[in-house]
Design an enzyme around this catalytic site. Structure first.
Site, PDB file in Angstrom:
ATOM      1  N   LEU A 217      79.481  -8.423 -69.895  1.00  0.00           N
ATOM      2  CA  LEU A 217      78.711  -6.953 -70.510  1.00  0.00           C
ATOM      3  C   LEU A 217      77.530  -6.742 -69.912  1.00  0.00           C
ATOM      4  CD1 LEU A 217      78.870  -5.962 -73.979  1.00  0.00           C
ATOM      5  CD2 LEU A 217      77.129  -7.814 -74.196  1.00  0.00           C
ATOM      6  N   CYS A 218      77.527  -7.288 -68.558  1.00  0.00           N
ATOM      7  CA  CYS A 218      76.324  -6.210 -68.405  1.00  0.00           C
ATOM      8  C   CYS A 218      77.229  -5.433 -67.356  1.00  0.00           C
ATOM      9  CB  CYS A 218      75.453  -6.925 -67.182  1.00  0.00           C
ATOM     10  SG  CYS A 218      76.038  -8.497 -67.231  1.00  0.00           S
ATOM     11  N   THR A 219      78.191  -5.874 -66.585  1.00  0.00           N
ATOM     12  CA  THR A 219      79.100  -4.630 -65.661  1.00  0.00           C
ATOM     13  C   THR A 219      79.105  -3.922 -67.168  1.00  0.00           C
ATOM     14  OG1 THR A 219      79.606  -6.997 -65.287  1.00  0.00           O
ATOM     15  CG2 THR A 219      81.161  -5.010 -64.468  1.00  0.00           C
TER      16      THR A 219
END
Lengths: 445, 182
Positions: A217-219
């Site tokens: 999700l952070c990517t």
């Protein structure tokens, strides 16, 4: 020659219509099942008694229906919840442009019924979950051309739940319905034969399915590098936030796809990522895997052959998992997938739990599970299923559930709606899986 | 190999079918979640809430960290366990607005085992510990809330103050946070 179908008009008109099948069914041969008795009766069974359920009327389904109908099966039901889309027409050859928007099951059934005399395909424009055991029990064989793991697991679970066992734990084979499952992905495919309760089931080999592609999700949120990251961002973050159409994403709605396409394009521009196209957006949100007509034809043919072998015993069935790949040359390999000992779906044969009668209180039942020397449980949690809905009887370890189910301990089994033959699900630290017990009352109160 | 249809003539067409009763077997997801919950071993900072004790597939987890930046706060997560569990992870959302580098303002949580590193051997308990860890060790390397991550990286004091401000209820930058102290 006396045809078993002599009363049938079409067969009088085309007396040699089934010669190709007769050659196989009316002669013995080295590949026959050892008990096979060649006779015209077998074709008669195929044509007049044997009921086949085809699940899915898409790429594999169209092929399967055509194959089965031309093999002589005349009692076929087909289920599909989908409607026909323009992009189906290159390979789903029972559909024409005028059929777009109509039920796949209905159009496919009409096509086969009018094109292949004597064959009666009954369509069901439904989800498989719309039907219960009584519906599925009428079939001799189920053959699946599905694109979803959830649906495969559901029908697998349904066929497993219909098995009955003798008191000595042996399977009552008359309750078994074989399942033939085909699957394709581009140039790769597989066909397999499942005898529920006897051979590896869908859940036994669940880890063969590759996990869905997911990105951290952070990517997605901060360091996108691929066009897919941008599309996932719009799908996961921007859509729920802006809710442009006040509903969940519908991959078949071009307005939705367009909105996601434009937003993904904006985001891709921001990060200088090339490669966003409408088709890619469609692919990511609908999880589209390219379909190849020839793969479907091969896999469906393998499945239909297995249905035929299973229905007639004229040849030993596939044992039991065939993989196919023609990306570079042609490759196939067949091996025997093994039953998983602790498979959640099929290893869970209900154990008989004998108790006095339904006057027993739930607490006493728990005591039995803890004290009985073959179980010796520590702190079991119990649930049950009524009419497909689950009920929690008692779970000691979760405070908010414990508080509200504590009362049940004092109730009798009959108060709790448990009858002779009811199944209870018991989880305990002493066993790696939840166990299923079938209650058996020694006497009735 | 069995010869399946030795009984083919008497079988089917409605008559003489065994009537097992209309109890349908529990789904694999239900069997597994029953097991997970029965073995739930919550740290003392965590609690679960089931609005319907018969529905084991939807519940809330409340975390009240007793140390670290988020000490004294109370954070609610919703768990939705799908029919494909444990092949797919539960869907977990943070329902409390929180100033945190790995949780965005919509409640999306960046925890590897909830997405790309999920494995069917993991359990609800693993997720609980993963979430608890996020509050003890917020990770500025992989941020979802980029501003919060930058502050944490550059000025731990300011980050701590911002967390306090948010938990008491108030603005951090232009974003308003609702009070979530225990």
């Amino acid at each position: 020659m006396d045809s078993p179908m002599s009363e049938n008009n079409e067969d009088q008109q085309y007396p040699r219509r089934w010669n190709h099948i007769r050659k196989i069914l009316e002669r013995a041969g080295p590949f026959c099942h050892p008990n096979y008795e060649a006779s015209p009766e077998v074709l008669n069974f195929v044509m007049t008694s044997c009921k086949i359920l085809v699940i899915g009327a898409g790429g594999l389904g169209c092929e399967l229906l055509k194959d089965l109908a031309l093999m002589g099966f005349q009692k076929i039901d087909v289920i599909d919840m989908d409607t026909i889309d323009l992009s189906n027409l290159n390979r789903q050859f029972l559909f024409r442009r005028k059929d777009i928007g109509q039920s796949k099951a209905e159009v496919a059934a009409n096509f086969i019924n009018s094109r292949i005399p004597g064959c009666k395909v009954t369509p069901h424009f439904n989800r498989i979950q719309d039907f219960d055991e009584d519906f599925y029990r009428q079939f001799h064989i189920v053959v699946c051309g599905l694109d979803s793991i959830v649906a495969r697991r559901w029908i697998n679970g349904m066929l497993l739940s219909m098995l009955s066992y003798e008191e000595n734990g042996e399977l009552d084979q008359s309750t078994l319905i074989p399942m033939i499952d085909g699957g394709t992905e581009g140039f790769k495919g597989n066909a397999r034969v499942i005898l529920p309760g006897m051979s590896a089931c869908v859940d036994c080999t669940l880890d063969l399915y590759p996990p869905q592609v997911t990105y951290p999700l952070c990517t997605i949120a901060n360091t996108p590098r691929l066009p897919e990251h941008c599309i996932e961002y719009v799908k996961l973050i921007q859509w729920p936030k802006e809710n442009p159409f006040d509903c969940a994403i519908d991959g078949d709605d071009p307005h939705h796809t367009n909105w996601i396409y434009e937003k993904s394009q904006d985001r891709a521009n921001q990060f200088n990522i090339p490669g966003i196209t409408y088709r890619l957006v469609q692919g990511v949100i609908k999880n589209i895997i390219p379909a190849v007509a020839s793969t479907n034809a091969i896999i469906a043919a393998a499945c239909a052959t297995e249905v035929f072998k299973m229905a007639t015993s004229c040849c030993l069935p596939l044992k039991n998992y065939m993989v196919f790949n023609d990306l570079d040359g042609i490759y196939t390999y067949t091996y025997e997938a093994e039953k998983k000992e602790d498979c959640l779906a099929c290893s869970n044969v209900p154990k008989i739990l004998e108790i006095e009668n339904d006057n027993l209180k739930l607490q006493q039942l728990i005591d039995i599970l803890c004290e009985n020397e073959s179980y010796q449980m520590k702190n079991p949690g119990l649930t049950t299923v009524h009419d497909g809905k689950t009920f929690t009887l008692y779970i000691p370890t979760v405070k908010s559930i414990e508080e509200r189910t504590r009362e049940n301990l004092k109730k009798t089994l009959s108060d709790l709606g448990l009858k002779n033959g009811s199944e209870i699900l018991v989880a305990d630290i002493t066993n790696p899986n939840t166990l299923i017990f079938s209650l058996k009352f020694k006497s009735h109160s | 190999m069995i010869k399946l249809f030795s009984l083919k003539q008497q079988k089917k067409d409605g008559e003489a079918t065994p009537k097992v009763g209309n109890q349908k077997k529990a789904s694999a997801a239900h069997l597994r979640i029953t097991k997970d919950l029965n073995e739930l071993n919550l740290p003392k900072t965590c609690n679960t809430e089931f609005s319907d004790p018969d529905d084991l597939l939807n519940f809330k987890l409340i975390i009240c960290p007793d140390e670290g930046f988020y000490r004294g706060g109370k954070f609610t997560f919703s768990f939705k366990v799908g029919p494909n569990y444990p092949h797919e992870p539960p869907k977990v959302k943070c329902e409390t607005q929180v100033y945190h580098p790995n949780i965005d303002l919509e409640g999306n949580v960046c925890l590897n085992i909830l997405r790309e590193d999920w494995k069917p051997v993991l359990t609800v308990n693993s997720i609980v510990y993963g979430l608890q860890y996020l509050f003890l060790e917020p990770n500025p390397e992989d941020p979802l809330n980029k501003e919060a991550a930058e502050v944490l990286q550059n000025n731990r004091r300011l980050f701590e103050q911002n967390v306090q401000k948010a938990m008491r209820g108030g603005h951090v930058g232009s974003v308003f946070f609702e009070r979530c102290l225990k």
